[in-house]
Design a protein around this motif. Structure first.
Motif, PDB file in Angstrom:
ATOM      1  N   GLU A  22      46.845 -27.958  16.384  1.00 55.34           N
ATOM      2  CA  GLU A  22      46.158 -26.771  16.889  1.00 55.34           C
ATOM      3  C   GLU A  22      44.686 -26.790  16.479  1.00 55.34           C
ATOM      4  N   LYS A  23      44.442 -27.290  15.276  1.00 47.00           N
ATOM      5  CA  LYS A  23      43.054 -27.380  14.835  1.00 47.00           C
ATOM      6  C   LYS A  23      42.323 -28.395  15.707  1.00 47.00           C
ATOM      7  N   GLU A  24      42.988 -29.537  15.927  1.00 42.54           N
ATOM      8  CA  GLU A  24      42.344 -30.623  16.649  1.00 42.54           C
ATOM      9  C   GLU A  24      42.087 -30.252  18.106  1.00 42.54           C
ATOM     10  N   LEU A  25      43.026 -29.561  18.720  1.00 41.46           N
ATOM     11  CA  LEU A  25      42.872 -29.190  20.124  1.00 41.46           C
ATOM     12  C   LEU A  25      41.928 -28.013  20.314  1.00 41.46           C
ATOM     13  N   GLY A  26      41.579 -27.357  19.218  1.00 40.95           N
ATOM     14  CA  GLY A  26      40.669 -26.215  19.328  1.00 40.95           C
ATOM     15  C   GLY A  26      41.405 -24.909  19.589  1.00 40.95           C
ATOM     16  N   THR A  27      42.728 -24.970  19.717  1.00 43.57           N
ATOM     17  CA  THR A  27      43.469 -23.737  19.987  1.00 43.57           C
ATOM     18  C   THR A  27      43.501 -22.838  18.757  1.00 43.57           C
ATOM     19  N   GLU A  56      41.024 -22.196  16.971  1.00 45.16           N
ATOM     20  CA  GLU A  56      39.818 -21.389  17.089  1.00 45.16           C
ATOM     21  C   GLU A  56      40.105 -20.107  17.879  1.00 45.16           C
ATOM     22  N   VAL A  57      40.855 -20.273  18.971  1.00 44.61           N
ATOM     23  CA  VAL A  57      41.190 -19.115  19.800  1.00 44.61           C
ATOM     24  C   VAL A  57      42.171 -18.207  19.067  1.00 44.61           C
ATOM     25  N   LEU A  58      43.133 -18.826  18.390  1.00 40.43           N
ATOM     26  CA  LEU A  58      44.137 -18.026  17.686  1.00 40.43           C
ATOM     27  C   LEU A  58      43.511 -17.235  16.541  1.00 40.43           C
ATOM     28  N   LEU A  59      42.515 -17.844  15.881  1.00 43.27           N
ATOM     29  CA  LEU A  59      41.865 -17.134  14.775  1.00 43.27           C
ATOM     30  C   LEU A  59      41.169 -15.877  15.280  1.00 43.27           C
ATOM     31  N   LEU A 110      34.213 -16.758  12.928  1.00 42.24           N
ATOM     32  CA  LEU A 110      34.806 -18.048  12.582  1.00 42.24           C
ATOM     33  C   LEU A 110      34.014 -18.770  11.499  1.00 42.24           C
ATOM     34  N   ARG A 152      38.292  -9.378  15.411  1.00 43.55           N
ATOM     35  CA  ARG A 152      39.256 -10.284  16.047  1.00 43.55           C
ATOM     36  C   ARG A 152      40.226  -9.545  16.964  1.00 43.55           C
ATOM     37  N   TYR A 180      37.262 -14.538  23.257  1.00 41.89           N
ATOM     38  CA  TYR A 180      36.423 -15.684  22.928  1.00 41.89           C
ATOM     39  C   TYR A 180      36.908 -16.907  23.700  1.00 41.89           C
ATOM     40  N   PRO A 210      35.992 -20.750  23.714  1.00 38.82           N
ATOM     41  CA  PRO A 210      35.190 -21.793  23.086  1.00 38.82           C
ATOM     42  C   PRO A 210      34.658 -22.783  24.124  1.00 38.82           C
ATOM     43  N   ARG A 213      34.909 -25.986  24.143  1.00 33.51           N
ATOM     44  CA  ARG A 213      35.891 -27.002  24.472  1.00 33.51           C
ATOM     45  C   ARG A 213      37.125 -26.319  25.058  1.00 33.51           C
ATOM     46  N   SER A 265      40.425 -24.969  25.233  1.00 35.34           N
ATOM     47  CA  SER A 265      41.274 -24.722  24.079  1.00 35.34           C
ATOM     48  C   SER A 265      42.558 -24.002  24.440  1.00 35.34           C
ATOM     49  N   LEU A 266      43.221 -24.479  25.480  1.00 35.89           N
ATOM     50  CA  LEU A 266      44.528 -23.919  25.798  1.00 35.89           C
ATOM     51  C   LEU A 266      45.564 -25.015  25.583  1.00 35.89           C
ATOM     52  N   TYR A 267      46.826 -24.648  25.744  1.00 35.53           N
ATOM     53  CA  TYR A 267      47.883 -25.620  25.500  1.00 35.53           C
ATOM     54  C   TYR A 267      48.124 -26.445  26.753  1.00 35.53           C
ATOM     55  N   PHE A 316      49.115 -15.851  25.585  1.00 34.85           N
ATOM     56  CA  PHE A 316      47.934 -15.162  25.061  1.00 34.85           C
ATOM     57  C   PHE A 316      48.029 -13.651  25.260  1.00 34.85           C
TER      58      PHE A 316
END
Lengths: 380, 309
Positions: free
Chosen positions: A208-213, A215-218, B55, B78, B83, B85, B87, B89-91, B103
């Motif tokens: 999740e950290k690597e994919l950047g997700t 960041e969204v979850l935080l 962040l 939050r 937000y 990002p 990049r 940033s979805l699954y 989400f």
């Protein structure tokens, strides 16, 4: 205020459920990893059970019978009657033995002297020669032990032992047949659970950290602790299934009964799984990439803990520093617990100490996790 | 009136060498406006976004989002912002529908509840709702990411380079969607390296090397351009620029699309003819010279070249 708290709690619960569902989707869609996760325990149990065993079974042996009398015949028959050895009957000159060893045709040879019967009758004793292939030390020692046992038994049965010879009687407790399975099943259980829980959890969160997700979850109402718990739950379930598979295989295929209480074994295993999950989470917290997490869990943790758990090498034989270090390996304690329950049939009273150690470790790791957890992005 | 975003003296540096990414930036974004951070890659836009979205911790300065402090009240922020990002940033291994649903739950809502907000965007995605997010095109991915950032009706929406890597048509559609979101009263802070997108914002901040150069409406910024500007064409771009560099009385010249842009002092006279004559004298043919209206890009280049000089 009260309703607000209630609302918050139900929000947390729905977060948890939806996150766990998402995790299962990730897991089920990654077919290759799934295959490894479920295939690994099965393959390991079968591999250890049938291939890597150092049990003596139908080992080829040559008896060089220079006596060729009634006593030697009876002895050969007795050896042959045991399921441990297959006696090759070709008559060889003594020099031929070396060749037979080199070509790998035999693992052991027994040389009976020409005057076997006469000496026995006159002096009440005689010497036979046992040759074993010590390139495989464990096997050689086992063969030697078995052969000696058969020969001692033979002379006793025939009343030929000298009056003052003291014959030690050894009994192998809990595992009289010296079977391999009782020894390795607890080991494989510790290894598989460690591997699945630590590595998979570590990788899952780092992903999740690597994919950047992450960041969204935080930047969402979802609390990080919840992310972690929801990541751990699917692996807890998966590990439990693996555990049941290993137990089922060892009971049905390897004929290894569970002597102690099954619920106790499952409860202790759940404790160990939790320890491993916490460890995996800690790794995922302190590493930044899947590769680093994999490296940390595999090389930095799994290998040493497997070595130090007492499953591969007896802890008593280790140098003192390693013995001390082995105390830090959770698998060491779990290995003892499983052996005690499964093989000795021990109850909780004899493993409470190990249980306490594992519980303490889990709490400690959890505390470290909480302290180390980053509520923001880690800086480059 | 309370500001939607208020940053004061914000700085951020990284590592032991203390590489400065954001250099004492102050910003004020009014509720309900589309505010653009315009600047090239590495200008510090993402660092500003990350500090505002809680962040990253700022090294100096403070910032408030809808009145909440980004350090102290990070949980409140939050809960309230959306937000997206830079990049994707979805699954990737979840479908369009599953991503959106996930989400929605994370933000304590349902797709149905705020469907009106995402409807315009989501209708385009609906035919692909069973497709894995990883298998979508660049534009579709951005639309899905926007839907996911919007599904909880955020008070402030942070979009970090939402149109990077997206085709021109999708980019245009994307900005039309932002304009519609503004109608719902959502404050939008958007970062982009594309100068042509600046005019879509209510107000913009030009940012370079971690510093804010200018903050105003796009029209005011271009209107404040101090020099007179000409579009010039004649043969190849390199030949034109070479020839222009030999001409006295011009402030700067550079390529911009198919034309070369020439800036001359506002007080200079007869420049159009002088440039034309000069180029013809230099042996260029088919020379075109005509007055040009400065764009944000021209303003930016002015700052960049002035800094170099």
């Amino acid at each position: 205020m009260a309703t607000q708290g209630k609302k918050k709690r139900s929000a947390h619960l729905s977060h948890l459920l939806s996150f766990v569902r998402k995790e299962f989707r990730h897991m089920l869609r990654d077919r290759k990893t799934l295959l490894i996760l479920f295939g690994m325990p099965v393959v390991q149990v079968l591999l250890f059970g049938f291939v890597l065993s150092n049990e003596v079974k139908e080992t080829r042996i040559i008896v060089v019978d220079q006596a060729k009398d009634a006593v030697s015949q009876a002895l050969i028959e007795k050896i042959e009657a045991s399921s441990y050895f297959t006696v090759l009957t070709d008559s060889l000159p003594p020099t031929g033995i070396t060749d037979a060893f080199r070509s790998g045709r035999i693992k052991a040879a027994l040389v009976l002297p020409a005057d076997l019967q006469r000496d026995l009758l006159h002096d009440g004793r005689n010497t036979v020669q046992i040759l074993t292939d010590a390139t495989d030390i464990n096997l050689a020692q086992t063969i030697e032990g078995y052969l000696t046992a058969i020969i001692t038994d033979f002379s006793l049965a025939d009343g030929m032992a000298a009056p003052y010879v003291i014959v030690p009687e050894t009994r192998m407790l809990y595992n009289p047949e010296l079977r391999g399975a009782p020894n390795f099943v607890p080991g494989v259980m510790a290894m598989v659970l460690l591997l699945v829980c630590v590595m998979m959890t570590a990788v899952a969160i780092v992903k999740e950290k690597e994919l950047g997700t992450m960041e969204v979850l935080l930047v969402s109402p979802m609390r990080p602790a919840l992310v972690i718990i929801s990541k751990a739950i699917p692996y807890l379930i998966l590990s439990f299934i693996n555990l049941l598979a290993i137990l089922l295989l060892s009971v049905t295929v390897l004929d290894l009964p569970i002597r102690g209480s099954l619920p106790l074994l499952l409860a202790e295993s759940t404790l160990f799984i939790t320890t491993c999950l916490t460890l995996g989470i800690l790794i995922s917290i302190v590493t930044a990439s899947q590769q680093a997490a994999m490296f940390a869990s595999l090389i930095g943790l799994l290998l040493p803990t497997m070595m130090l758990s007492g499953f591969m090498f007896p802890i008593e034989n280790m140098p003192l520093p390693l013995q001390v270090l082995s105390n830090a390996a959770p698998s060491r304690w779990y290995y003892v617990i499983v052996k005690d329950i499964m093989i000795k049939g021990a109850g909780f009273s004899s493993i409470w100490k190990e249980t306490a150690v594992l519980s303490g470790m889990t709490l400690f790791l959890f505390a470290v996790c909480l302290k180390k957890f980053n509520i923001r992005l880690s800086e480059r | 009136m309370e500001l939607a975003i208020e940053a004061t003296d914000l700085s951020k540096w990284y590592g032991k060498e203390k590489i400065l990414a954001v250099d004492h930036v102050s910003l004020a974004v009014k509720p309900g406006e589309i505010f653009g951070l315009i600047g090239p890659d590495g200008a510090g836009k993402t660092s500003i976004f990350r500090m505002l979205t809680t962040l990253l911790l700022p090294n100096t300065g403070t910032a408030r989002v809808n009145g909440f402090d980004v350090v102290k009240d990070y949980l409140e922020i939050r809960d309230r912002v959306g937000y997206m990002p830079g990049r994707f940033s979805l699954y990737q291994d979840l479908t369009v529908e599953e991503n959106l649903g996930f989400f929605a739950t994370v933000f304590n809502t349902t797709i149905e509840e705020n469907y009106h907000l995402i409807k315009d965007i989501y209708v385009q995605l609906e035919p692909f709702k069973k497709r894995y997010a990883g298998k979508l095109s660049g534009g579709m991915k951005q639309k899905l990411a926007l839907c996911c950032a919007l599904i909880h009706r955020p008070e402030v929406l942070f979009l970090d380079e939402p149109t990077t890597g997206v085709d021109p048509v999708s980019r245009k559609e994307f900005w039309e969607m932002l304009a519609r979101l503004k109608q719902h009263g959502i404050t939008i802070l958007v970062a982009t390296p594309y100068m042509d997108e600046a005019t879509r914002c209510d107000r913009i901040a030009l940012i370079q090397e971690g510093r804010i150069l200018q903050v105003d409406t796009p029209a005011a910024i271009t209107a404040a351009y101090p020099d007179r500007l000409f579009q010039v064409k004649g043969g190849s771009m390199s030949a034109t620029l070479r020839a222009l560099n030999k001409l006295d009385g011009i402030i700067r010249c550079y390529g911009s699309g198919e034309f070369a842009h020439v800036a001359v002092p506002a007080t200079a006279t007869h420049m159009e003819q002088r440039i034309k004559d000069h180029l013809l004298a230099q042996g260029l043919t088919d020379v075109v010279v005509r007055p040009a209206i400065p764009t944000i890009e021209d303003v930016f280049i002015k700052f960049t070249l002035e800094k170099k000089a």
